[in-house]
Design a protein around this motif. Structure first.
Motif, PDB file in Angstrom:
ATOM      1  N   ARG A   1       4.028   3.826   2.423  1.00 64.51           N
ATOM      2  CA  ARG A   1       2.714   3.916   3.089  1.00 64.51           C
ATOM      3  C   ARG A   1       2.247   2.540   3.561  1.00 64.51           C
ATOM      4  O   ARG A   1       2.376   1.546   2.836  1.00 64.51           O
ATOM      5  N   GLN A   2       1.714   2.531   4.776  1.00 69.20           N
ATOM      6  CA  GLN A   2       1.129   1.306   5.312  1.00 69.20           C
ATOM      7  C   GLN A   2      -0.377   1.388   5.089  1.00 69.20           C
ATOM      8  O   GLN A   2      -1.053   2.219   5.704  1.00 69.20           O
ATOM      9  N   LEU A   3      -0.900   0.575   4.228  1.00 70.82           N
ATOM     10  CA  LEU A   3      -2.322   0.667   3.874  1.00 70.82           C
ATOM     11  C   LEU A   3      -3.188  -0.291   4.675  1.00 70.82           C
ATOM     12  O   LEU A   3      -4.400  -0.192   4.669  1.00 70.82           O
ATOM     13  N   GLY A   4      -2.543  -1.246   5.313  1.00 63.95           N
ATOM     14  CA  GLY A   4      -3.306  -2.158   6.167  1.00 63.95           C
ATOM     15  C   GLY A   4      -3.840  -3.372   5.445  1.00 63.95           C
ATOM     16  O   GLY A   4      -4.319  -4.297   6.065  1.00 63.95           O
ATOM     17  N   ILE A   5      -3.788  -3.364   4.153  1.00 68.55           N
ATOM     18  CA  ILE A   5      -4.259  -4.543   3.396  1.00 68.55           C
ATOM     19  C   ILE A   5      -3.088  -5.024   2.552  1.00 68.55           C
ATOM     20  O   ILE A   5      -2.630  -4.315   1.648  1.00 68.55           O
ATOM     21  N   TYR A   6      -2.588  -6.204   2.862  1.00 69.73           N
ATOM     22  CA  TYR A   6      -1.336  -6.681   2.307  1.00 69.73           C
ATOM     23  C   TYR A   6      -1.369  -6.693   0.778  1.00 69.73           C
ATOM     24  O   TYR A   6      -0.457  -6.212   0.119  1.00 69.73           O
ATOM     25  N   ASP A   7      -2.468  -7.232   0.224  1.00 63.16           N
ATOM     26  CA  ASP A   7      -2.557  -7.378  -1.226  1.00 63.16           C
ATOM     27  C   ASP A   7      -2.491  -6.018  -1.910  1.00 63.16           C
ATOM     28  O   ASP A   7      -1.859  -5.839  -2.940  1.00 63.16           O
ATOM     29  N   LEU A   8      -3.159  -5.036  -1.298  1.00 66.33           N
ATOM     30  CA  LEU A   8      -3.172  -3.682  -1.860  1.00 66.33           C
ATOM     31  C   LEU A   8      -1.778  -3.070  -1.768  1.00 66.33           C
ATOM     32  O   LEU A   8      -1.275  -2.466  -2.719  1.00 66.33           O
ATOM     33  N   GLU A   9      -1.145  -3.289  -0.603  1.00 64.74           N
ATOM     34  CA  GLU A   9       0.205  -2.734  -0.387  1.00 64.74           C
ATOM     35  C   GLU A   9       1.219  -3.307  -1.368  1.00 64.74           C
ATOM     36  O   GLU A   9       2.139  -2.629  -1.799  1.00 64.74           O
ATOM     37  N   SER A  10       1.034  -4.568  -1.738  1.00 64.20           N
ATOM     38  CA  SER A  10       2.028  -5.249  -2.561  1.00 64.20           C
ATOM     39  C   SER A  10       2.015  -4.751  -4.010  1.00 64.20           C
ATOM     40  O   SER A  10       2.925  -5.063  -4.766  1.00 64.20           O
ATOM     41  N   ARG A  11       0.960  -4.014  -4.366  1.00 58.76           N
ATOM     42  CA  ARG A  11       0.874  -3.528  -5.744  1.00 58.76           C
ATOM     43  C   ARG A  11       0.717  -2.015  -5.836  1.00 58.76           C
ATOM     44  O   ARG A  11       0.624  -1.472  -6.922  1.00 58.76           O
ATOM     45  N   TRP A  12       0.687  -1.358  -4.679  1.00 56.54           N
ATOM     46  CA  TRP A  12       0.331   0.061  -4.682  1.00 56.54           C
ATOM     47  C   TRP A  12       1.544   0.952  -4.864  1.00 56.54           C
ATOM     48  O   TRP A  12       2.552   0.836  -4.173  1.00 56.54           O
ATOM     49  N   MET A  13       1.384   1.878  -5.811  1.00 54.16           N
ATOM     50  CA  MET A  13       2.467   2.814  -6.089  1.00 54.16           C
ATOM     51  C   MET A  13       1.831   4.106  -6.593  1.00 54.16           C
ATOM     52  O   MET A  13       0.930   4.087  -7.419  1.00 54.16           O
ATOM     53  N   LYS A  14       2.309   5.227  -6.086  1.00 50.51           N
ATOM     54  CA  LYS A  14       1.671   6.483  -6.446  1.00 50.51           C
ATOM     55  C   LYS A  14       2.730   7.521  -6.828  1.00 50.51           C
ATOM     56  O   LYS A  14       3.783   7.604  -6.194  1.00 50.51           O
ATOM     57  N   VAL A  15       2.400   8.277  -7.901  1.00 48.53           N
ATOM     58  CA  VAL A  15       3.298   9.368  -8.317  1.00 48.53           C
ATOM     59  C   VAL A  15       2.474  10.626  -8.504  1.00 48.53           C
ATOM     60  O   VAL A  15       1.242  10.564  -8.627  1.00 48.53           O
ATOM     61  N   ASP A  16       3.167  11.760  -8.561  1.00 52.82           N
ATOM     62  CA  ASP A  16       2.452  13.012  -8.802  1.00 52.82           C
ATOM     63  C   ASP A  16       2.062  13.063 -10.280  1.00 52.82           C
ATOM     64  O   ASP A  16       2.915  12.907 -11.176  1.00 52.82           O
ATOM     65  N   GLU A  17       0.790  13.300 -10.521  1.00 50.40           N
ATOM     66  CA  GLU A  17       0.240  13.242 -11.893  1.00 50.40           C
ATOM     67  C   GLU A  17       0.883  14.294 -12.798  1.00 50.40           C
ATOM     68  O   GLU A  17       1.269  14.010 -13.936  1.00 50.40           O
ATOM     69  N   ALA A  18       1.029  15.515 -12.275  1.00 47.58           N
ATOM     70  CA  ALA A  18       1.570  16.603 -13.104  1.00 47.58           C
ATOM     71  C   ALA A  18       3.040  16.346 -13.456  1.00 47.58           C
ATOM     72  O   ALA A  18       3.474  16.584 -14.588  1.00 47.58           O
ATOM     73  N   GLU A  19       3.771  15.829 -12.459  1.00 54.00           N
ATOM     74  CA  GLU A  19       5.197  15.521 -12.705  1.00 54.00           C
ATOM     75  C   GLU A  19       5.324  14.426 -13.753  1.00 54.00           C
ATOM     76  O   GLU A  19       6.128  14.524 -14.686  1.00 54.00           O
ATOM     77  N   LEU A  20       4.513  13.380 -13.605  1.00 62.45           N
ATOM     78  CA  LEU A  20       4.602  12.271 -14.548  1.00 62.45           C
ATOM     79  C   LEU A  20       4.220  12.744 -15.955  1.00 62.45           C
ATOM     80  O   LEU A  20       4.862  12.378 -16.949  1.00 62.45           O
ATOM     81  N   ARG A  21       3.189  13.558 -15.998  1.00 63.36           N
ATOM     82  CA  ARG A  21       2.745  14.039 -17.323  1.00 63.36           C
ATOM     83  C   ARG A  21       3.841  14.883 -17.984  1.00 63.36           C
ATOM     84  O   ARG A  21       4.119  14.737 -19.170  1.00 63.36           O
ATOM     85  N   THR A  22       4.484  15.727 -17.195  1.00 68.14           N
ATOM     86  CA  THR A  22       5.565  16.566 -17.738  1.00 68.14           C
ATOM     87  C   THR A  22       6.703  15.709 -18.293  1.00 68.14           C
ATOM     88  O   THR A  22       7.215  15.941 -19.393  1.00 68.14           O
ATOM     89  N   LEU A  23       7.050  14.676 -17.500  1.00 67.82           N
ATOM     90  CA  LEU A  23       8.147  13.801 -17.941  1.00 67.82           C
ATOM     91  C   LEU A  23       7.764  13.000 -19.180  1.00 67.82           C
ATOM     92  O   LEU A  23       8.575  12.858 -20.120  1.00 67.82           O
ATOM     93  N   LEU A  24       6.526  12.490 -19.183  1.00 65.49           N
ATOM     94  CA  LEU A  24       6.083  11.715 -20.346  1.00 65.49           C
ATOM     95  C   LEU A  24       6.114  12.577 -21.610  1.00 65.49           C
ATOM     96  O   LEU A  24       6.550  12.125 -22.672  1.00 65.49           O
TER      97      LEU A  24
END
Lengths: 430, 221
Positions: A192-215
Motif C-alpha cells: 500500500r502507498q500511504l503517501g507519508i513515508y514515515d508511516l509507510e516505513s512502519r506500516w503493516m496490516k494483517v487480518d485480525e481473525a486469522e492472526l487470532r486463530t494462529l496465535l
C-alpha cells in the motif's frame, strides 16, 4: 409628499449606465478615461477575490482529501479501549446507532518485528477485520480455518516493502513479542502507498481473525493469558459524516452513541473514549485550519486594497460628473440620497466583481488542473494533482465579502465626497 | 404677513473671501417677489445677481438677513429640509443645461420626480410635448441642439410643478433666435401654468420683455 430614503429603480439603471459607459449613450471621449479606470478597478477586485476563492478551494480540497483518507483508514468514529475480549466489544457495538453505518472494524495494534530475505525491521503491526455491518459483527463467530501450518497474509507500506526488498507473494517471518512466543510464517498479499513515508516505513496490516486463530493454535497458553482480544472498534459511516465543513451529523452520531453507552447497566461501558476522524487528527486539521485563516486574512487584505481602488474609481467618476450632480443637488437630491446613489454604484461594482471572481476562480481551477505546476509527487501526498473543492458556504462568503468591501469602502469615501459643495460648480463656469 | 408675497429677502448680506480679501457681494438686499410675478434680475458681470439667485434658491448660504418663502423663514432649515424644499417648491434652469448624457430627454425630465419616489414619465412626455419636443422623447442630450437641450432643462425644472422658477442666464449660450424662443417659453410657463419666474440676465433687450425688471449694482438693488 415624502422623499423616499431608498432611491428607486431609475437610479439603479442610471448607476449601471454610468458604470458601463456605453458608447451609444456616451459618445464623448472625455468619458473614456473614467470608463477604463472603472474597468481596471473591477478587474483588480475580481482577480483578488478569485485568488481568495481559489485558495480556499485548494485548502478545502486538501482538507476533504485528508478527511476522506482519515475516515477510510482510521474510521469515522474510533471507539478505543485497553485490551478487551470479544463479548465486551460486542456489548459496545450493540449500542451503536445504526444510522449511517457502512462497516465496523475490530482492531488491535502491537509492536512487532518483521524479517525478510534481506533483513528485519521493527514495525507497528495492525491487526484488523472489517464487517459490513454491526449486525454482521455481532453474528460473527470470529474464527477462521487457518492451522498452525498456514502462513498469514500481510499488507505492507511501500517504504517498508522497499526496505525489506519484498514484493507481493514474498515470504516473511513475523514476531510479536509479548503476544506470542516464536514466529509466524507470513506472505505479502498487497503493498500500500500511504503517501507519508514515515508511516509507510512502519506500516503493516494483517487480518485480525486469522492472526487470532494462529496465535491461539500456536501458543494456547500465552493466548489465554492475554488481557483481551482487541483494542477497539472503528465505525465506517456514509460520506455525509466525513465532510470537514459540516460535522453536525457526525457529532450527533457520537453524542447518541455516548449517551447509550453511559446509560448502559454495565458500568464498564461508561465514559467511553470515542474519537471522531476529526479528533483523531485534531492537530493536523487545526494546522490546516490555521493555514486557511492566515491565507484568507492576507488575501482578504489584498482584496480590500483592490476594493479601495474600486471606491477611488467611483469617487473619480462622481467628481468627473460634478456639474450633473450639482444640478441634481439643486433640484433636490439630498446628501443622504447622493450617498445612497454612491452606495448603489458601490454595490453594483462589488456585485460585478464578485460574480466575475467566482467565474474566474472556476476557470483558473480548470486551467490549473491541466498545468504541470498542479501535479503533486504522489509518494508524498498520495495525490496526483492539487485537489480543488469549491465549498458553497466559503464561495458565498467570498461573494459577500466582495460586495461588502466595495460597499463599505464606497461608504467611507462617499461620506467625505458628499460633504463637498457640488453646488459651487454651478457658479459662472464655462 | 402679506399672502400675495411669495418670496422675500430682508437685509440679505453675503461676503466672499477672494485672494485674501473680503468682497461684499450682497449689501443688505431687500426684495419682495409677489406670487405670479415675471421678473428679470439685471446687472453687470460680477454685480452679485447669480449669488442673490443662489441664496434665494437655497443653493448658497448668506451671512446675515433672512429669506422668507410663503411667510416661512428659510435660514433655519436643515440640509435635508432645504433639499426637500427645492424639490417640491422650486425649479431651476442654468446657463448650462447639465443634462445626464446617458438618459433620454424623457428620462432626464422625469429624474427629479424619481427623487420623490414618483414615476412621472407620462407627465414628462406631456411637458416635452408642451415645450415642442414631442418628437425627441427618446433622443439623448448629445443628439439635441443647444436650444432643444435648454428646453429639456426647462421641462425638467417643471416636472415637480414648482411654485417658483429660478433661471440663471438661460439664454447665455444661445443665439438671438433661440434665445427668443426660450423667452417665449418662459412667458408661456408664466401665463399658462401660473408659475412665478425670476430670471437672471445681463441682456437688456431680453429683459425688456419681462413684466418687471430689478437692477443689481455693486451688491445693492
Amino acid at each position: 409628499m415624502g422623499v423616499s430614503v431608498l432611491l428607486p429603480r431609475e437610479w439603479w439603471k442610471l448607476s449601471a449606465l454610468w458604470l458601463l459607459n456605453l458608447k451609444d449613450r456616451t459618445p464623448r471621449a472625455r468619458r473614456a478615461l473614467v470608463g477604463h479606470s472603472v474597468r481596471i478597478a473591477l478587474v483588480g477586485l475580481s482577480c483578488g477575490l478569485a485568488a481568495l476563492s481559489l485558495t480556499l478551494a485548494i485548502v478545502s480540497g486538501f482538507e476533504w482529501k485528508l478527511s476522506e483518507y482519515v475516515a477510510t483508514t482510521g474510521g469515522d468514529m474510533l471507539h478505543q479501549n485497553p485490551w478487551m475480549n470479544f463479548e465486551g466489544l460486542k456489548a459496545r457495538a450493540a449500542l451503536a446507532p445504526e444510522e449511517g453505518v457502512e462497516g465496523v472494524e475490530v482492531f488491535w495494534a502491537a509492536p512487532a518485528l518483521v524479517v525478510g530475505a534481506e533483513g528485519g525491521r521493527g514495525v507497528t503491526l495492525e491487526a484488523a477485520r472489517r464487517y459490513p455491518s454491526v449486525r454482521a459483527f455481532l453474528d460473527s463467530d470470529s474464527t477462521t480455518s487457518l492451522t498452525t501450518e498456514s502462513t498469514i497474509g500481510v499488507e505492507l507500506g511501500r517504504a517498508l516493502a522497499d526496505t525489506l526488498k519484498a514484493d507481493v507473494g514474498s515470504s516473511l517471518r513475523l514476531l510479536v513479542p509479548g503476544v506470542m512466543k516464536g514466529s509466524l510464517a507470513a506472505h505479502v498479499t498487497a503493498i500500500r502507498q500511504l503517501g507519508i513515508y514515515d508511516l509507510e516505513s512502519r506500516w503493516m496490516k494483517v487480518d485480525e481473525a486469522e492472526l487470532r486463530t494462529l496465535l491461539k493454535s500456536k501458543d494456547p497458553e500465552a493466548f489465554a493469558n492475554r488481557p483481551g482480544d482487541a483494542h477497539g472498534l472503528r465505525y465506517f459511516l456514509s460520506e455525509t459524516y466525513h465532510q470537514p465543513h459540516s460535522t453536525r451529523q457526525l457529532e450527533a452520531w457520537q453524542t447518541s452513541y455516548r449517551e447509550k453507552l453511559n446509560a448502559a447497566e454495565d458500568t464498564t461501558l461508561h465514559e467511553p473514549l470515542l474519537k471522531s476522524w476529526l479528533e483523531q487528527r485534531q492537530n493536523l486539521f487545526g494546522s490546516i485550519g490555521l493555514d486557511k485563516l492566515v491565507l484568507t486574512v492576507i488575501l482578504g487584505l489584498l482584496c480590500l486594497v483592490a476594493g479601495l481602488n474600486v471606491a477611488a474609481a467611483l469617487v473619480v467618476l462622481f467628481l468627473e460628473r460634478d456639474r450633473e450632480i450639482a444640478v441634481l443637488r439643486a433640484v433636490g437630491l439630498s446628501r443622504g440620497q447622493l450617498l445612497g446613489w454612491i452606495l448603489i454604484q458601490g454595490t453594483l461594482m462589488g456585485l460585478a466583481s464578485a460574480l466575475g471572481a467566482l467565474v474566474l476562480a472556476r476557470v483558473f481551477g480548470v486551467i490549473l488542473q491541466h498545468l504541470p505546476i498542479a501535479e503533486l509527487p504522489s509518494e508524498v501526498y498520495n495525490l496526483s494533482h492539487i485537489p480543488l473543492k469549491f465549498v458553497w458556504a466559503e464561495q458565498l462568503a467570498v461573494f459577500a465579502f466582495g460586495i461588502a468591501a466595495s460597499l463599505g469602502l464606497s461608504f467611507v469615501l462617499g461620506t467625505s465626497l458628499v460633504k463637498g459643495s457640488f453646488l459651487d460648480t454651478l457658479r459662472h463656469r464655462k | 404677513m402679506n399672502s400675495k408675497i411669495l418670496l422675500e429677502a430682508r437685509a440679505l448680506c453675503k461676503t466672499y473671501e477672494q485672494a485674501g480679501e473680503r468682497v461684499e457681494v450682497l449689501k443688505g438686499i431687500d426684495l419682495a417677489l409677489p406670487r405670479g410675478d415675471f421678473v428679470a434680475l439685471l446687472g453687470s458681470s460680477g454685480s452679485g445677481k447669480s449669488t442673490l439667485l443662489h441664496c434665494l434658491g437655497l443653493l448658497d448660504t448668506w451671512d446675515s438677513g433672512e429669506v422668507i418663502f410663503e411667510g416661512r423663514p428659510l435660514s433655519k432649515l436643515s440640509e435635508k429640509e432645504q433639499a426637500r424644499f427645492r424639490l417640491e417648491k422650486l425649479g431651476f434652469v442654468f446657463q448650462f443645461h447639465h443634462l445626464i448624457p446617458e438618459l433620454s430627454a424623457a428620462e432626464n425630465v422625469a429624474l427629479p420626480a424619481s427623487i420623490l419616489g414618483q414615476d412621472r414619465s407620462s407627465r414628462a412626455r406631456e411637458l416635452l410635448d408642451w415645450v415642442g419636443l414631442s418628437h425627441k422623447l427618446k433622443s439623448f442630450p448629445w443628439q439635441l441642439s443647444g436650444g432643444e437641450q435648454q428646453r429639456v432643462a426647462l421641462a425638467r425644472a417643471l416636472i415637480n410643478d414648482p411654485v417658483l422658477l429660478l433661471t440663471d442666464e438661460v439664454t447665455g449660450n444661445l443665439d438671438r433666435a433661440r434665445s427668443k424662443e426660450i423667452l417665449e417659453l418662459l412667458r408661456r410657463i408664466h401665463s399658462e401654468l401660473g408659475t412665478t419666474i425670476l430670471s437672471v440676465t445681463h441682456d437688456e433687450e431680453l429683459a425688456a420683455t419681462y413684466d418687471r425688471r430689478i437692477r443689481l449694482s455693486e451688491g445693492r438693488l
